[in-house]
Scaffold this motif. Structure first.
Motif, PDB file in Angstrom:
ATOM      1  N   LEU A  90       9.442 101.529  65.119  1.00 17.89           N
ATOM      2  CA  LEU A  90       9.402 100.070  65.125  1.00 17.89           C
ATOM      3  C   LEU A  90       8.013  99.608  65.549  1.00 17.89           C
ATOM      4  CD1 LEU A  90      12.778  99.585  67.025  1.00 17.89           C
ATOM      5  CD2 LEU A  90      12.426  99.378  64.576  1.00 17.89           C
ATOM      6  N   GLY A  91       7.332  98.900  64.669  1.00 16.20           N
ATOM      7  CA  GLY A  91       6.023  98.346  64.991  1.00 16.20           C
ATOM      8  C   GLY A  91       6.198  97.096  65.835  1.00 16.20           C
ATOM      9  N   LEU A  92       5.570  97.073  66.996  1.00 11.17           N
ATOM     10  CA  LEU A  92       5.716  95.950  67.915  1.00 11.17           C
ATOM     11  C   LEU A  92       4.746  94.838  67.517  1.00 11.17           C
ATOM     12  CD1 LEU A  92       5.900  97.985  71.241  1.00 11.17           C
ATOM     13  CD2 LEU A  92       7.776  97.198  69.797  1.00 11.17           C
ATOM     14  N   ILE A  93       5.296  93.656  67.259  1.00  9.77           N
ATOM     15  CA  ILE A  93       4.458  92.524  66.854  1.00  9.77           C
ATOM     16  C   ILE A  93       4.731  91.334  67.770  1.00  9.77           C
ATOM     17  CG2 ILE A  93       4.244  93.260  64.456  1.00  9.77           C
ATOM     18  CD1 ILE A  93       6.420  91.251  63.718  1.00  9.77           C
ATOM     19  N   ARG A  94       3.706  90.469  67.921  1.00 11.35           N
ATOM     20  CA  ARG A  94       3.825  89.282  68.777  1.00 11.35           C
ATOM     21  C   ARG A  94       4.282  88.061  67.984  1.00 11.35           C
ATOM     22  NH1 ARG A  94       1.052  90.715  73.588  1.00 11.35           N
ATOM     23  NH2 ARG A  94      -0.435  92.385  73.214  1.00 11.35           N
ATOM     24  N   ASP A  95       3.937  88.009  66.694  1.00 15.28           N
ATOM     25  CA  ASP A  95       4.404  86.909  65.846  1.00 15.28           C
ATOM     26  C   ASP A  95       4.599  87.425  64.427  1.00 15.28           C
ATOM     27  OD1 ASP A  95       1.824  86.680  64.455  1.00 15.28           O
ATOM     28  OD2 ASP A  95       1.114  85.685  66.268  1.00 15.28           O
ATOM     29  N   GLU A  99       3.487  91.027  60.815  1.00 16.63           N
ATOM     30  CA  GLU A  99       4.380  91.945  60.106  1.00 16.63           C
ATOM     31  C   GLU A  99       3.741  92.503  58.840  1.00 16.63           C
ATOM     32  OE1 GLU A  99       8.887  92.173  58.280  1.00 16.63           O
ATOM     33  OE2 GLU A  99       8.195  90.312  59.166  1.00 16.63           O
ATOM     34  N   SER A 100       2.976  91.702  58.122  1.00  7.61           N
ATOM     35  CA  SER A 100       2.368  92.157  56.868  1.00  7.61           C
ATOM     36  C   SER A 100       1.313  93.238  57.101  1.00  7.61           C
ATOM     37  CB  SER A 100       1.768  90.977  56.105  1.00  7.61           C
ATOM     38  OG  SER A 100       0.758  90.362  56.886  1.00  7.61           O
ATOM     39  N   ALA A 101       0.785  93.348  58.316  1.00  6.46           N
ATOM     40  CA  ALA A 101      -0.228  94.358  58.617  1.00  6.46           C
ATOM     41  C   ALA A 101       0.382  95.711  58.987  1.00  6.46           C
ATOM     42  CB  ALA A 101      -1.123  93.866  59.752  1.00  6.46           C
ATOM     43  N   LEU A 102       1.690  95.774  59.117  1.00  6.60           N
ATOM     44  CA  LEU A 102       2.334  97.036  59.493  1.00  6.60           C
ATOM     45  C   LEU A 102       2.335  98.009  58.315  1.00  6.60           C
ATOM     46  CD1 LEU A 102       5.450  95.859  61.535  1.00  6.60           C
ATOM     47  CD2 LEU A 102       3.366  96.915  62.417  1.00  6.60           C
ATOM     48  N   PRO A 103       2.190  99.293  58.584  1.00  8.31           N
ATOM     49  CA  PRO A 103       2.315 100.299  57.515  1.00  8.31           C
ATOM     50  C   PRO A 103       3.722 100.260  56.923  1.00  8.31           C
ATOM     51  CG  PRO A 103       1.401 101.272  59.518  1.00  8.31           C
ATOM     52  CD  PRO A 103       1.843  99.885  59.871  1.00  8.31           C
ATOM     53  N   GLU A 107       9.212  99.546  60.756  1.00 12.52           N
ATOM     54  CA  GLU A 107      10.031  98.337  60.757  1.00 12.52           C
ATOM     55  C   GLU A 107       9.447  97.418  61.809  1.00 12.52           C
ATOM     56  OE1 GLU A 107      12.753  97.141  59.052  1.00 12.52           O
ATOM     57  OE2 GLU A 107      12.441  98.829  57.705  1.00 12.52           O
ATOM     58  N   ALA A 108       9.420  96.130  61.543  1.00  8.53           N
ATOM     59  CA  ALA A 108       8.863  95.175  62.495  1.00  8.53           C
ATOM     60  C   ALA A 108       9.858  94.891  63.612  1.00  8.53           C
ATOM     61  CB  ALA A 108       8.500  93.881  61.785  1.00  8.53           C
ATOM     62  N   LEU A 109       9.345  94.796  64.834  1.00  5.72           N
ATOM     63  CA  LEU A 109      10.142  94.390  65.984  1.00  5.72           C
ATOM     64  C   LEU A 109       9.363  93.294  66.696  1.00  5.72           C
ATOM     65  CD1 LEU A 109      12.570  94.676  67.854  1.00  5.72           C
ATOM     66  CD2 LEU A 109      11.291  96.401  69.118  1.00  5.72           C
ATOM     67  N   LEU A 110       9.872  92.079  66.592  1.00  3.46           N
ATOM     68  CA  LEU A 110       9.240  90.926  67.225  1.00  3.46           C
ATOM     69  C   LEU A 110       9.526  90.965  68.721  1.00  3.46           C
ATOM     70  CD1 LEU A 110       7.639  88.324  66.726  1.00  3.46           C
ATOM     71  CD2 LEU A 110       9.816  87.157  66.368  1.00  3.46           C
ATOM     72  N   VAL A 111       8.462  91.131  69.498  1.00  2.00           N
ATOM     73  CA  VAL A 111       8.592  91.229  70.949  1.00  2.00           C
ATOM     74  C   VAL A 111       8.563  89.817  71.528  1.00  2.00           C
ATOM     75  CG1 VAL A 111       7.529  92.158  73.053  1.00  2.00           C
ATOM     76  CG2 VAL A 111       7.460  93.481  70.925  1.00  2.00           C
ATOM     77  N   PRO A 112       9.501  89.484  72.412  1.00  3.13           N
ATOM     78  CA  PRO A 112       9.496  88.152  73.038  1.00  3.13           C
ATOM     79  C   PRO A 112       8.183  87.901  73.782  1.00  3.13           C
ATOM     80  CG  PRO A 112      11.491  89.362  73.615  1.00  3.13           C
ATOM     81  CD  PRO A 112      10.600  90.311  72.889  1.00  3.13           C
ATOM     82  N   GLU A 113       7.895  86.638  74.069  1.00  2.33           N
ATOM     83  CA  GLU A 113       6.648  86.272  74.737  1.00  2.33           C
ATOM     84  C   GLU A 113       6.457  86.976  76.066  1.00  2.33           C
ATOM     85  OE1 GLU A 113       5.634  82.124  75.017  1.00  2.33           O
ATOM     86  OE2 GLU A 113       6.481  81.739  73.034  1.00  2.33           O
ATOM     87  N   ASP A 114       7.549  87.191  76.801  1.00  2.00           N
ATOM     88  CA  ASP A 114       7.427  87.861  78.102  1.00  2.00           C
ATOM     89  C   ASP A 114       7.210  89.364  77.963  1.00  2.00           C
ATOM     90  OD1 ASP A 114       9.940  88.733  77.360  1.00  2.00           O
ATOM     91  OD2 ASP A 114      10.996  87.798  79.042  1.00  2.00           O
ATOM     92  N   GLY A 115       7.325  89.910  76.737  1.00  2.00           N
ATOM     93  CA  GLY A 115       7.082  91.325  76.493  1.00  2.00           C
ATOM     94  C   GLY A 115       8.233  92.240  76.836  1.00  2.00           C
TER      95      GLY A 115
END
Length: 169
Positions: A90-95, A99-103, A107-115
């Motif tokens: 799971l690729g960790l993303i902030r927004d 997601e489009s930059a992930l290989p 799979e994209a995983l949107l991390v909440p603001e608090d991390g």
């Protein structure tokens, strides 16, 4: 849940430290899975490995799950255990734009603001996705083999043919 896996993890600190966790959880502790399985008997073994891709510098968590899900075969109506072995990066993303930059194999995983991430939620998400739409026990035979349709049944008119005639009017 195993004692060595915290209920809440700071994703970005775990990536920086390249932390690994492994644990075990009873299926009964995964509430969203309950309506999809025959019963809550069994254990799920899982591991989380946080890191950063050396080439692309993508932060990730690699999730490994090994369990057997108790399901009801839709052919025989008998309980069986479906072996599940998942290895998901799971690729960790902030927004969502990241997601489009992930290989392609991430799979994209949107991390909440608090991390903060909850490991059991990640495990449960993957197990829910692993449940087949129609559960069929390995080695179960099609019902048609034992109870084939008779010629009379095959020759009957389609009950929905009348609806097609109404639609044309």
């Amino acid at each position: 849940m195993s004692a060595n896996v915290p209920e809440l993890l700071d994703a970005w600190r775990m990536v920086a430290a390249r932390r690994c966790f492994d644990g075990q959880v009873p299926l009964s502790d995964l509430p969203r899975l309950q309506g999809l399985v025959a019963d809550a008997e069994g254990q799920c073994r899982y591991a989380l490995e946080f890191g950063r891709d050396e080439v692309l510098k993508v932060a990730y968590v690699e999730l490994t799950i090994d369990t057997e899900l108790p399901l009801i075969c839709q052919r025989s109506m008998q309980r069986f255990l479906l072996p599940v072995a998942i290895r998901q990066r799971l690729g960790l993303i902030r927004d969502e734009e990241e997601e489009s930059a992930l290989p392609p194999d991430y799979e994209a995983l949107l991390v909440p603001e608090d991390g903060n991430l909850q490991p059991l939620e990640l495990v449960e998400d993957e197990l829910v996705l692993a449940v087949p739409v129609v559960a069929l026990a390995p080695g179960s035979e099609a019902v048609e083999r034992d109870w084939p349709a008779t010629e009379e049944e095959q020759g009957k008119a389609n009950p929905f043919a009348a609806l097609a005639a109404l639609k044309k009017q």
